[in-house]
Design a protein around this motif. Structure first.
Motif, PDB file in Angstrom:
ATOM      1  N   VAL A   1     -43.083 -11.868  -6.508  1.00 32.54           N
ATOM      2  CA  VAL A   1     -41.871 -12.392  -5.938  1.00 32.54           C
ATOM      3  C   VAL A   1     -42.138 -13.508  -4.852  1.00 32.54           C
ATOM      4  O   VAL A   1     -41.233 -14.491  -4.929  1.00 32.54           O
ATOM      5  CB  VAL A   1     -41.145 -11.250  -5.367  1.00 32.54           C
ATOM      6  N   THR A   2     -43.128 -13.104  -3.968  1.00 36.41           N
ATOM      7  CA  THR A   2     -43.462 -14.418  -2.973  1.00 36.41           C
ATOM      8  C   THR A   2     -43.711 -15.550  -3.420  1.00 36.41           C
ATOM      9  O   THR A   2     -43.333 -16.677  -3.147  1.00 36.41           O
ATOM     10  CB  THR A   2     -44.313 -13.480  -1.923  1.00 36.41           C
ATOM     11  N   LEU A   3     -44.591 -15.560  -4.600  1.00 34.63           N
ATOM     12  CA  LEU A   3     -45.150 -16.712  -5.218  1.00 34.63           C
ATOM     13  C   LEU A   3     -44.147 -17.351  -5.915  1.00 34.63           C
ATOM     14  O   LEU A   3     -44.022 -18.712  -5.778  1.00 34.63           O
ATOM     15  CB  LEU A   3     -46.399 -16.560  -6.140  1.00 34.63           C
ATOM     16  N   TYR A   4     -42.990 -16.493  -6.276  1.00 36.72           N
ATOM     17  CA  TYR A   4     -41.968 -17.254  -6.993  1.00 36.72           C
ATOM     18  C   TYR A   4     -40.999 -18.019  -6.120  1.00 36.72           C
ATOM     19  O   TYR A   4     -40.607 -19.102  -6.131  1.00 36.72           O
ATOM     20  CB  TYR A   4     -41.026 -16.194  -7.760  1.00 36.72           C
ATOM     21  N   LEU A   5     -40.839 -17.315  -4.956  1.00 40.86           N
ATOM     22  CA  LEU A   5     -39.960 -18.024  -3.926  1.00 40.86           C
ATOM     23  C   LEU A   5     -40.497 -19.104  -3.228  1.00 40.86           C
ATOM     24  O   LEU A   5     -39.874 -20.034  -2.766  1.00 40.86           O
ATOM     25  CB  LEU A   5     -39.661 -16.808  -2.766  1.00 40.86           C
ATOM     26  N   ILE A   6     -41.843 -19.192  -3.145  1.00 42.90           N
ATOM     27  CA  ILE A   6     -42.466 -20.407  -2.619  1.00 42.90           C
ATOM     28  C   ILE A   6     -42.628 -21.629  -3.694  1.00 42.90           C
ATOM     29  O   ILE A   6     -42.503 -22.793  -3.218  1.00 42.90           O
ATOM     30  CB  ILE A   6     -43.988 -19.927  -2.177  1.00 42.90           C
TER      31      ILE A   6
ATOM     32  N   SER B   1     -40.895 -21.945  -6.636  1.00 45.40           N
ATOM     33  CA  SER B   1     -39.948 -22.380  -7.486  1.00 45.40           C
ATOM     34  C   SER B   1     -39.185 -23.737  -6.891  1.00 45.40           C
ATOM     35  O   SER B   1     -38.609 -24.360  -7.887  1.00 45.40           O
ATOM     36  CB  SER B   1     -38.827 -21.382  -7.553  1.00 45.40           C
TER      37      SER B   1
ATOM     38  N   VAL C   1     -44.781  -7.607  -5.311  1.00 44.72           N
ATOM     39  CA  VAL C   1     -44.422  -8.258  -4.003  1.00 44.72           C
ATOM     40  C   VAL C   1     -44.822  -9.786  -3.965  1.00 44.72           C
ATOM     41  O   VAL C   1     -44.473 -10.666  -3.560  1.00 44.72           O
ATOM     42  CB  VAL C   1     -44.753  -7.360  -2.628  1.00 44.72           C
ATOM     43  N   SER C   2     -46.384  -9.685  -4.321  1.00 48.24           N
ATOM     44  CA  SER C   2     -46.949 -10.933  -4.488  1.00 48.24           C
ATOM     45  C   SER C   2     -46.438 -11.985  -5.364  1.00 48.24           C
ATOM     46  O   SER C   2     -46.016 -13.144  -5.183  1.00 48.24           O
ATOM     47  CB  SER C   2     -48.571 -10.753  -4.965  1.00 48.24           C
TER      48      SER C   2
END
Length: 196
Positions: free
Chosen positions: A38-43, A45, A35-36
């Protein structure tokens, strides 16, 4: 405590016993890491893949715009178009504080009208070229520029009546960048009166 024997392909993990609590903790840690990530990627990218948006005219690019009688304050324009309501620019670059707009189609001119807080003020009359402050645009997060509501560019033909479906071309220049825009002016269709 219940021991779980883990079978593995790797020789250094063979025969390691994990308790139920340890295996549960590993699953929770794996889920938190996933989850971390994926969240870091979304922030990150959008920041990493950020592209410059080149300056240009987003609209109008040949759309049909209806001619109207426009009244602002005590001034009225017949068979005119408020370009300020349909003009959309785009761009993320900064080339200074002003944008130049120039009409290319002969016979047309524009009045630049401002709302000064209490009344409408005509800043320029029947001009073919005007300079617009960059700060009169509201810029969205997608880098689209919309003129503020109190700013109007009234296009009209002072000498003659516009032709139906007449093409009006203009260019917008911002620093070294220039782009074209166009609109097709048309009269609204008259409603047919029905006889009872």
């Amino acid at each position: 405590m219940i021991g779980v024997r883990v079978r593995s392909r790797w020789p250094w993990v063979r025969g390691v016993k994990l308790s139920y609590e340890s295996s549960y903790a590993l699953k929770v840690i794996a889920i938190v890491l996933l989850v971390s990530g994926v969240t870091l990627y979304l922030i990150l990218s959008p920041i990493i893949t950020h592209r410059q948006v080149p300056f240009g005219v987003a609209a109008p690019k040949g759309q049909i715009i209806l001619l109207n009688n426009i009244t602002l304050g005590d001034r009225t324009w017949e068979n005119a178009v408020d370009l300020g309501k349909v003009l959309i620019l785009m761009g993320s670059e900064n080339y200074g504080n002003s944008v130049q707009l120039e009409l290319r189609t002969g016979g047309w001119c524009m009045d630049v009208v401002y709302w000064n807080g209490s009344d409408y003020f005509v800043g320029e009359r029947c001009t073919r070229r005007t300079s617009i402050s960059r700060y009169l645009f509201v810029v969205t997060s997608s880098f689209y520029w919309y003129p503020e509501g109190g700013y109007h560019l009234i296009l009209y033909k002072p000498q003659e009546r516009p032709r139906n479906y007449e093409l009006v071309n203009f260019t917008v220049t911002y620093g070294p960048k220039s782009d074209w825009g166009a609109l097709i002016v048309a009269y609204p269709k008259k409603e047919k009166k029905s006889n009872p």
